[in-house]
Design a protein around this motif. Structure first.
Motif, mmCIF file in Angstrom:
data_model
loop_
_atom_site.group_PDB
_atom_site.id
_atom_site.type_symbol
_atom_site.label_atom_id
_atom_site.label_comp_id
_atom_site.label_asym_id
_atom_site.label_seq_id
_atom_site.Cartn_x
_atom_site.Cartn_y
_atom_site.Cartn_z
ATOM 1 N N VAL A 127 50.067 26.120 -2.386
ATOM 2 C CA VAL A 127 48.964 25.713 -3.271
ATOM 3 C C VAL A 127 47.923 26.829 -3.370
ATOM 4 O O VAL A 127 47.433 27.149 -4.454
ATOM 5 C CB VAL A 127 48.313 24.412 -2.764
ATOM 6 C CG1 VAL A 127 46.999 24.124 -3.492
ATOM 7 C CG2 VAL A 127 49.269 23.240 -2.941
ATOM 8 N N ARG A 128 47.607 27.437 -2.234
ATOM 9 C CA ARG A 128 46.548 28.449 -2.208
ATOM 10 C C ARG A 128 46.864 29.661 -3.079
ATOM 11 O O ARG A 128 45.992 30.162 -3.803
ATOM 12 C CB ARG A 128 46.325 28.905 -0.756
ATOM 13 C CG ARG A 128 45.724 27.830 0.142
ATOM 14 C CD ARG A 128 45.846 28.209 1.618
ATOM 15 N NE ARG A 128 47.204 28.054 2.126
ATOM 16 C CZ ARG A 128 47.640 28.528 3.285
ATOM 17 N NH1 ARG A 128 46.808 29.207 4.065
ATOM 18 N NH2 ARG A 128 48.887 28.320 3.679
ATOM 19 N N VAL A 129 48.117 30.136 -3.034
ATOM 20 C CA VAL A 129 48.486 31.347 -3.774
ATOM 21 C C VAL A 129 48.453 31.132 -5.293
ATOM 22 O O VAL A 129 47.785 31.890 -6.004
ATOM 23 C CB VAL A 129 49.864 31.871 -3.315
ATOM 24 C CG1 VAL A 129 50.302 33.059 -4.184
ATOM 25 C CG2 VAL A 129 49.812 32.276 -1.850
ATOM 26 N N PRO A 130 49.163 30.120 -5.840
ATOM 27 C CA PRO A 130 49.099 29.934 -7.291
ATOM 28 C C PRO A 130 47.703 29.599 -7.804
ATOM 29 O O PRO A 130 47.354 29.957 -8.934
ATOM 30 C CB PRO A 130 50.087 28.792 -7.564
ATOM 31 C CG PRO A 130 50.299 28.120 -6.247
ATOM 32 C CD PRO A 130 50.107 29.179 -5.208
ATOM 33 N N GLY A 163 52.457 32.791 -8.995
ATOM 34 C CA GLY A 163 52.336 32.400 -7.591
ATOM 35 C C GLY A 163 53.034 31.084 -7.340
ATOM 36 O O GLY A 163 53.161 30.243 -8.227
ATOM 37 N N GLY A 164 53.526 30.894 -6.116
ATOM 38 C CA GLY A 164 54.263 29.679 -5.787
ATOM 39 C C GLY A 164 53.897 29.195 -4.389
ATOM 40 O O GLY A 164 53.019 29.763 -3.745
ATOM 41 N N ALA A 165 54.498 28.131 -3.953
ATOM 42 C CA ALA A 165 55.678 27.518 -4.542
ATOM 43 C C ALA A 165 55.358 26.595 -5.718
ATOM 44 O O ALA A 165 56.190 26.362 -6.576
ATOM 45 C CB ALA A 165 56.423 26.723 -3.460
ATOM 46 N N CYS A 166 54.135 26.077 -5.785
ATOM 47 C CA CYS A 166 53.800 25.055 -6.784
ATOM 48 C C CYS A 166 53.209 25.687 -8.035
ATOM 49 O O CYS A 166 52.081 25.375 -8.452
ATOM 50 C CB CYS A 166 52.859 24.019 -6.175
ATOM 51 S SG CYS A 166 53.569 23.186 -4.741
ATOM 52 N N GLY A 171 50.430 19.390 -5.097
ATOM 53 C CA GLY A 171 51.408 20.355 -4.611
ATOM 54 C C GLY A 171 51.592 20.207 -3.122
ATOM 55 O O GLY A 171 50.932 19.395 -2.470
ATOM 56 N N ILE A 172 52.508 21.003 -2.584
ATOM 57 C CA ILE A 172 52.716 21.035 -1.138
ATOM 58 C C ILE A 172 52.477 22.468 -0.678
ATOM 59 O O ILE A 172 52.923 23.413 -1.321
ATOM 60 C CB ILE A 172 54.139 20.547 -0.750
ATOM 61 C CG1 ILE A 172 54.227 20.282 0.756
ATOM 62 C CG2 ILE A 172 55.209 21.491 -1.215
ATOM 63 C CD1 ILE A 172 53.594 19.000 1.189
#
Length: 589
Positions: free
Chosen positions: A168-171, A141-144, A161-162
């Protein structure tokens, strides 16, 4: 001499506090860190203040930053080697990073982000995608992605993260850790490479709610206040229909936890689709201008379209000239999304801004100051690496529909892990009103242990129906907690002691033991509360007085700490710890 000099400690300035930086460029072949890091470095916090002042709030914690945050002397890479090649090293450190270091935390490195921090897959062909430690065959997961992986592998205590459209939520959800997206504008974006200026929000990852909350209090610069519990927990039923896994396996965890902690009366159900349709009239205008008024398009899908348009438009505003000049090798999927996107007219931009404002007001009106909206973080478990699912329209539409709620409204959102399904992490998300960051952090702090207690339902629904003698179960949970404490698994110990307390809430030892675990993770307020409860139940509990004294000392209440240590001496006149602590504080105070 040059090679030797490259490995020397270099003294840098960070505001008024000096920091030491040790640099080591990682080889791509080294994977012991699961490919999370781009650079290793060391930013040390300033010395501790002299007593009786409290220690720095983040003392003892390590963290990493996604490679979109500026650090003096480093080129902020933005997930692309051509960006590194065409940009100079940062001349100053991002204020967010400086605040954390000055708050007592140690920064140990910069982590991988998606190419130009644009997508949510976590795959980056330029730097070898970080490996998802919770499901190695699946995307992180991304972006971070690197930041989430660094936390999930215990390489750091937390990471920055940004979050633009889920960065942030996905990763966090895919790697099985906590991830917090702050309210838009609550934390300055100065010194951070922008993706979409009106959507970008600073976020952070942690493995436990205490660390998540401590970091939040420092970044948000929150003064002390009494912790509040939610008065309504609203499940967005239509959002859960987007799930590809059994709905009850997620919702039942939240429902059982909320019922046990707050009572059934707090739980409510809402069709968010219908609610937003009536509260965000500008979406109809948006549908009309896009010539889809006669086509039945859901409100959530329209909101997702708005998010995607804003992201692409503002990304090109920020970086279009660089792309046209440098002509970097960009992933075809990202290139098609960005470069083939038509320009927006001023009228369209005004309409998008109206939608954003109306959505924020609508969510705020629904939640007020004491409500939490419960939604799935993502519609499915993490897709397999290299699969076509990631780029499929179905996956993108469902994911964007869920992520756009907080992105467009600017509300804060937290991803909470809830065990596994098909050997992959699953999670749920809580959304608080815009500006309700403290309340959301408090809610996670309160509910986390209970959510983990019921997370077995996710993998085994029958486990919720098993019954055991309460007294027996409480003692078993306490003994397991003691073992976890000995093994220095503090958060696990807190969860087990919490389980014992829920089964038998009149045992002073359970509260005192949980306080000891809270002290280890910096949960000083919780430790003080637990010790007070233990003392109420057993006024001769020496350990509770000692632990409350320690908690009060760390909170800066030296007078209260002295009183506790002295009372412990009354109960045990030969207790050396109480004697030394009381004498030390007396001299300082």
């Amino acid at each position: 001499m040059a090679s030797q000099a490259a490995n020397l400690w270099v003294l840098l300035g960070l505001g008024l506090a000096g920091i030491l930086m040790l640099t080591k460029k990682l080889k791509k072949t080294v994977r012991e860190d699961f490919g999370a890091f781009i650079d290793k470095l060391l930013l040390l916090p300033p010395p501790q203040p002299a007593p009786p002042k409290a220690p720095h709030p983040l003392t003892g914690l390590t963290f990493a930053v996604s490679d979109v945050f500026d650090i003096t002397g480093y080129v902020t890479g933005f997930g692309h080697p051509d960006w590194v090649r065409t940009h100079e090293a940062a001349s100053s450190t991002c204020p967010v990073v400086s605040t954390l270091v000055e708050g007592g935390a140690t920064c140990v490195g910069k982590t991988v982000v998606d190419e130009l921090a644009f997508s949510i897959s976590g795959e980056n062909k330029h730097y070898d995608s970080p490996t998802n430690p919770a499901a190695p065959a699946r995307i992180p997961g991304g972006a971070c992605s690197g930041a989430a992986v660094a936390v999930a592998t215990n390489a750091v205590d937390f990471a920055l993260g940004i979050d633009t459209v889920g960065g942030v939520r996905v990763p966090a959800g895919y790697c099985g850790v906590l991830g917090f997206k702050s309210s838009y504008g609550a934390i300055s974006n100065t010194g951070i490479i922008p993706v979409s200026s009106s959507l970008d929000s600073v976020g952070w990852f942690a493995r436990d709610p205490n660390t998540l909350r401590r970091v939040g209090h420092v970044l948000l610069q929150l003064p002390f206040a009494t912790q509040r519990n939610p008065r309504q927990i609203i499940l967005a039923d239509d959002c859960f229909q987007l799930l590809n896994i059994p709905v009850d396996r997620i919702t039942q965890v939240v429902i059982k936890s909320a019922e046990k902690l707050f009572g059934r009366q707090l739980l409510k159900h809402q069709n968010l689709e219908n609610y937003l349709e009536t509260k965000v009239p500008s979406l109809k205008e948006f549908a009309r201008t896009k010539a889809i008024a006669n086509t039945k398009v859901s409100t959530s899908r329209l909101l997702a379209n708005v998010m995607q348009l804003l992201q692409r438009h503002e990304f090109l505003q920020n970086h279009g000239d660089w792309i046209n000049t440098v002509k970097p090798a960009i992933d075809p999927v990202i290139s098609s999304l960005v470069c083939e996107n038509p320009e927006l007219t001023n009228e369209e931009i005004e309409n998008l801004n109206a939608i954003r404002n109306e959505t924020r007001v609508a969510i705020g009106s629904l939640l007020k100051d004491d409500g939490i909206l419960v939604v799935p973080t993502m519609p499915a478990v993490p897709p397999k690496l290299g699969s076509k699912e990631i780029t499929s329209e179905n996956y993108q539409n469902r994911a964007s529909s869920l992520l756009s709620i907080a992105s467009i409204s600017g509300c804060c959102q937290v991803t909470v892990p809830l065990g596994h399904h098909e050997k992959c992490p699953v999670s749920v998300s809580f959304i608080g009103r815009h500006g309700g960051d403290r309340f959301l952090l408090d809610t996670v702090q309160t509910m986390y242990a209970s959510l983990q207690e019921y997370s077995s339902i996710v993998a085994d629904p029958k486990s919720a129906k098993k019954t055991i003698s309460k007294e027996e179960s409480a003692e078993i949970a306490k003994e397991k907690g003691n073992q976890a404490f000995k093994d220095k698994q503090w958060q696990k110990a807190i969860g087990l002691y919490s389980e014992a307390i829920k089964l038998s809430d009149n045992n002073a030892t359970y509260y005192s033991n949980r306080a000891a675990a809270y002290l280890e993770v910096g949960g000083f307020l919780q430790a003080e509360e637990d010790c007070t409860k233990a003392i109420t139940l057993d006024k001769k509990n020496v350990k509770a007085y000692l632990r409350r004294g320690t908690a009060r000392e760390m909170l800066g209440d030296c007078k209260g700490a002295i009183e506790d240590f002295r009372y412990a001496l009354v109960l045990e006149p030969n207790n050396k710890r109480a004697s030394l602590s009381a004498e030390r504080l007396r001299k300082q105070f």
